[in-house]
Design a protein around this motif. Structure first.
Motif, PDB file in Angstrom:
ATOM      1  N   ASP A 310      85.122 137.072 -21.283  1.00  0.00           N
ATOM      2  CA  ASP A 310      84.931 135.760 -21.910  1.00  0.00           C
ATOM      3  C   ASP A 310      85.495 134.645 -21.034  1.00  0.00           C
ATOM      4  O   ASP A 310      84.874 133.575 -20.894  1.00  0.00           O
ATOM      5  CB  ASP A 310      85.597 135.722 -23.280  1.00  0.00           C
ATOM      6  N   GLU A 311      86.647 134.891 -20.444  1.00  0.00           N
ATOM      7  CA  GLU A 311      87.271 133.867 -19.594  1.00  0.00           C
ATOM      8  C   GLU A 311      86.456 133.651 -18.325  1.00  0.00           C
ATOM      9  O   GLU A 311      86.298 132.507 -17.877  1.00  0.00           O
ATOM     10  CB  GLU A 311      88.706 134.286 -19.248  1.00  0.00           C
ATOM     11  N   TRP A 312      85.932 134.740 -17.762  1.00  0.00           N
ATOM     12  CA  TRP A 312      85.126 134.580 -16.543  1.00  0.00           C
ATOM     13  C   TRP A 312      83.855 133.788 -16.846  1.00  0.00           C
ATOM     14  O   TRP A 312      83.479 132.893 -16.082  1.00  0.00           O
ATOM     15  CB  TRP A 312      84.757 135.948 -15.961  1.00  0.00           C
ATOM     16  N   ILE A 313      83.212 134.110 -17.954  1.00  0.00           N
ATOM     17  CA  ILE A 313      81.987 133.391 -18.312  1.00  0.00           C
ATOM     18  C   ILE A 313      82.288 131.912 -18.557  1.00  0.00           C
ATOM     19  O   ILE A 313      81.541 131.029 -18.106  1.00  0.00           O
ATOM     20  CB  ILE A 313      81.324 134.032 -19.544  1.00  0.00           C
ATOM     21  N   ALA A 314      83.388 131.623 -19.255  1.00  0.00           N
ATOM     22  CA  ALA A 314      83.755 130.226 -19.512  1.00  0.00           C
ATOM     23  C   ALA A 314      84.006 129.473 -18.207  1.00  0.00           C
ATOM     24  O   ALA A 314      83.632 128.302 -18.072  1.00  0.00           O
ATOM     25  CB  ALA A 314      84.987 130.174 -20.402  1.00  0.00           C
ATOM     26  N   ASP A 315      84.608 130.152 -17.230  1.00  0.00           N
ATOM     27  CA  ASP A 315      84.881 129.522 -15.935  1.00  0.00           C
ATOM     28  C   ASP A 315      83.626 129.385 -15.078  1.00  0.00           C
ATOM     29  O   ASP A 315      83.631 128.629 -14.100  1.00  0.00           O
ATOM     30  CB  ASP A 315      85.936 130.334 -15.164  1.00  0.00           C
ATOM     31  N   ASN A 316      82.589 130.137 -15.422  1.00  0.00           N
ATOM     32  CA  ASN A 316      81.338 130.136 -14.639  1.00  0.00           C
ATOM     33  C   ASN A 316      80.148 129.892 -15.563  1.00  0.00           C
ATOM     34  O   ASN A 316      79.079 130.470 -15.360  1.00  0.00           O
ATOM     35  CB  ASN A 316      81.190 131.471 -13.906  1.00  0.00           C
ATOM     36  N   GLN A 317      80.339 129.023 -16.542  1.00  0.00           N
ATOM     37  CA  GLN A 317      79.345 128.853 -17.589  1.00  0.00           C
ATOM     38  C   GLN A 317      77.992 128.395 -17.061  1.00  0.00           C
ATOM     39  O   GLN A 317      76.936 128.897 -17.466  1.00  0.00           O
ATOM     40  CB  GLN A 317      79.849 127.853 -18.635  1.00  0.00           C
ATOM     41  N   GLU A 318      78.003 127.443 -16.147  1.00  0.00           N
ATOM     42  CA  GLU A 318      76.739 126.931 -15.624  1.00  0.00           C
ATOM     43  C   GLU A 318      75.953 128.015 -14.903  1.00  0.00           C
ATOM     44  O   GLU A 318      74.730 128.138 -15.069  1.00  0.00           O
ATOM     45  CB  GLU A 318      77.011 125.750 -14.687  1.00  0.00           C
ATOM     46  N   LEU A 319      76.657 128.812 -14.106  1.00  0.00           N
ATOM     47  CA  LEU A 319      76.009 129.916 -13.402  1.00  0.00           C
ATOM     48  C   LEU A 319      75.461 130.935 -14.398  1.00  0.00           C
ATOM     49  O   LEU A 319      74.308 131.379 -14.289  1.00  0.00           O
ATOM     50  CB  LEU A 319      77.008 130.587 -12.458  1.00  0.00           C
ATOM     51  N   PHE A 320      76.286 131.315 -15.365  1.00  0.00           N
ATOM     52  CA  PHE A 320      75.885 132.290 -16.383  1.00  0.00           C
ATOM     53  C   PHE A 320      74.647 131.809 -17.133  1.00  0.00           C
ATOM     54  O   PHE A 320      73.686 132.559 -17.332  1.00  0.00           O
ATOM     55  CB  PHE A 320      77.049 132.527 -17.345  1.00  0.00           C
ATOM     56  N   ASP A 321      74.670 130.543 -17.539  1.00  0.00           N
ATOM     57  CA  ASP A 321      73.529 129.984 -18.276  1.00  0.00           C
ATOM     58  C   ASP A 321      72.255 129.992 -17.426  1.00  0.00           C
ATOM     59  O   ASP A 321      71.155 130.176 -17.950  1.00  0.00           O
ATOM     60  CB  ASP A 321      73.841 128.561 -18.736  1.00  0.00           C
ATOM     61  N   SER A 322      72.422 129.804 -16.111  1.00  0.00           N
ATOM     62  CA  SER A 322      71.243 129.800 -15.230  1.00  0.00           C
ATOM     63  C   SER A 322      70.605 131.184 -15.175  1.00  0.00           C
ATOM     64  O   SER A 322      69.383 131.310 -15.067  1.00  0.00           O
ATOM     65  CB  SER A 322      71.620 129.321 -13.827  1.00  0.00           C
ATOM     66  N   TRP A 323      71.425 132.241 -15.221  1.00  0.00           N
ATOM     67  CA  TRP A 323      70.867 133.593 -15.254  1.00  0.00           C
ATOM     68  C   TRP A 323      69.994 133.778 -16.491  1.00  0.00           C
ATOM     69  O   TRP A 323      68.880 134.292 -16.412  1.00  0.00           O
ATOM     70  CB  TRP A 323      71.974 134.650 -15.293  1.00  0.00           C
ATOM     71  N   VAL A 324      70.544 133.378 -17.641  1.00  0.00           N
ATOM     72  CA  VAL A 324      69.827 133.561 -18.904  1.00  0.00           C
ATOM     73  C   VAL A 324      68.541 132.739 -18.910  1.00  0.00           C
ATOM     74  O   VAL A 324      67.481 133.217 -19.340  1.00  0.00           O
ATOM     75  CB  VAL A 324      70.736 133.178 -20.088  1.00  0.00           C
ATOM     76  N   GLU A 325      68.622 131.525 -18.405  1.00  0.00           N
ATOM     77  CA  GLU A 325      67.444 130.656 -18.371  1.00  0.00           C
ATOM     78  C   GLU A 325      66.344 131.257 -17.497  1.00  0.00           C
ATOM     79  O   GLU A 325      65.165 131.274 -17.881  1.00  0.00           O
ATOM     80  CB  GLU A 325      67.838 129.274 -17.848  1.00  0.00           C
ATOM     81  N   GLN A 326      66.720 131.767 -16.327  1.00  0.00           N
ATOM     82  CA  GLN A 326      65.718 132.375 -15.448  1.00  0.00           C
ATOM     83  C   GLN A 326      65.104 133.618 -16.073  1.00  0.00           C
ATOM     84  O   GLN A 326      63.903 133.885 -15.925  1.00  0.00           O
ATOM     85  CB  GLN A 326      66.363 132.726 -14.097  1.00  0.00           C
ATOM     86  N   ALA A 327      65.927 134.381 -16.805  1.00  0.00           N
ATOM     87  CA  ALA A 327      65.417 135.583 -17.473  1.00  0.00           C
ATOM     88  C   ALA A 327      64.435 135.209 -18.589  1.00  0.00           C
ATOM     89  O   ALA A 327      63.399 135.863 -18.761  1.00  0.00           O
ATOM     90  CB  ALA A 327      66.575 136.391 -18.030  1.00  0.00           C
ATOM     91  N   MET A 328      64.754 134.157 -19.329  1.00  0.00           N
ATOM     92  CA  MET A 328      63.848 133.697 -20.391  1.00  0.00           C
ATOM     93  C   MET A 328      62.522 133.251 -19.799  1.00  0.00           C
ATOM     94  O   MET A 328      61.448 133.548 -20.344  1.00  0.00           O
ATOM     95  CB  MET A 328      64.512 132.555 -21.156  1.00  0.00           C
TER      96      MET A 328
END
Length: 332
Positions: A310-328
């Motif tokens: 959870d802490e890693w995702i919060a620190d890298n939220q923009e990157l994480f969100d970009s993965w999900v967006e590309q997958a969608m």
């Protein structure tokens, strides 16, 4: 039968409706796996969290030995692993169905290393830089822990794949009479190695990155990487040049590898969103090392690892969100 049930569920789960709110993973359960190393759960759970954002349900990763893990992926009993060493695990991959039943996707972590290290104090005192120097009985005896005159190498778990390279090196470099390859549970062996280091004794061990040991015994400060005299690897790894095994100007004897995602081919063909996620996800080696260190320091319970994720995702939220967006986008 399990494989059939899983793919039946996948087929049902991929029935789409006209609703734009449907997530691509609705109704589909994903089963990941890794080896018995707890340190491999961090990156797996990051990927699981992204899969859940896409609507998939995920199970806690199964802990499987090699090559069983790859066999399970090929059969469809497991959907993916986040710790596929591209070159080191070639034989496991090919023997489990190869590209007909599995797929290697993306580059989760590039430039991962393996090799032999000794403590820097002993290296400096005796001017040791190469594994070949262990042919000298006086050098080998420095690392003798059982009194037989041979150096004791903290080695690799049977079945991991790295043990095959070590055994190959002992023959190729003529070191059978100089080195004993200590095998067993690596975590226990390296714990004993750490005790000897703290007591000021010479240490000689196999290691890799990413792993917590590099944060405790830093190469160049507490330890050094040993060079090998020339590149010589098992034929299963294919054509390998000296450039392939060289990092930071040293020939480490192991291919400078990359960790990828290995997945069941039928699963990714039926799930383009998951396939795209596997393709774009990348986790820096320093971040994995840092989390592995937390495990070593006692933060090793499921709730601890969940917090790390959870802490890693919060620190890298923009990157994480970009993965999900590309997958969608891939699904649509």
């Amino acid at each position: 039968m399990l494989g059939g049930l899983l793919f039946g569920a996948i087929a049902c789960g991929n029935t789409t409706t006209e609703s734009s709110s449907d997530l691509p993973g609705e109704g589909i359960t994903v089963i990941p796996a890794h080896s018995s190393l707890l340190e491999e759960r961090f990156q797996t759970e990051i990927i699981n969290t992204a899969l859940e954002e896409l609507g998939y349900e995920t199970e806690t990763a199964k802990e499987l030995t090699y090559p069983t893990l790859y066999t399970a992926i090929g059969n469809g009993d497991v959907h993916y692993t986040a710790v596929n060493w591209d070159r080191l695990h070639t034989e496991f991959y090919e023997n489990s169905g190869g590209d007909e039943q599995l797929a290697q996707i993306g580059v989760l972590t590039p430039a991962v290393l393996q090799g032999y290290q000794i403590d820097k104090k002993t290296a400096d005192e005796y001017n040791i830089t190469s594994l070949e120097q262990f042919k000298d009985p006086e050098i080998a005896q420095l690392f003798d822990t059982d009194g037989n005159g041979k150096a004791n190498l903290t080695g690799c778990d049977p079945g991991w794949g790295c043990e095959l390279v070590i055994e190959h090196h002992l023959n190729a470099y003529g070191l059978r009479d100089s080195i004993d390859h200590e095998q067993g549970q690596y975590s226990a062996l390296i714990a004993d190695t750490m005790v000897r280091y703290r007591e000021g004794e010479p240490i000689f061990f196999f290691t890799w990155t990413p792993y917590w040991i590099g944060g405790v015994l830093k190469p160049g400060e507490e330890t050094i990487w040993l060079e090998v005299p020339y590149t010589d690897l098992p034929e299963e790894q294919g054509e390998v040049s000296e450039a392939d095994t060289t990092a930071n100007g040293k020939n480490l004897g192991f291919v400078v590898d990359q960790m990828r995602i290995a997945a069941n081919k039928e699963f990714v063909e039926a799930n383009p969103a998951a396939e795209k996620l596997f393709e774009v996800v990348e986790i820096p080696i320093d971040d994995i090392n840092a989390q592995n260190m937390l495990i070593q320091e006692g933060e090793d319970q499921p709730e601890d690892i969940e917090r790390h994720v959870d802490e890693w995702i919060a620190d890298n939220q923009e990157l994480f969100d970009s993965w999900v967006e590309q997958a969608m986008e891939a699904q649509s």
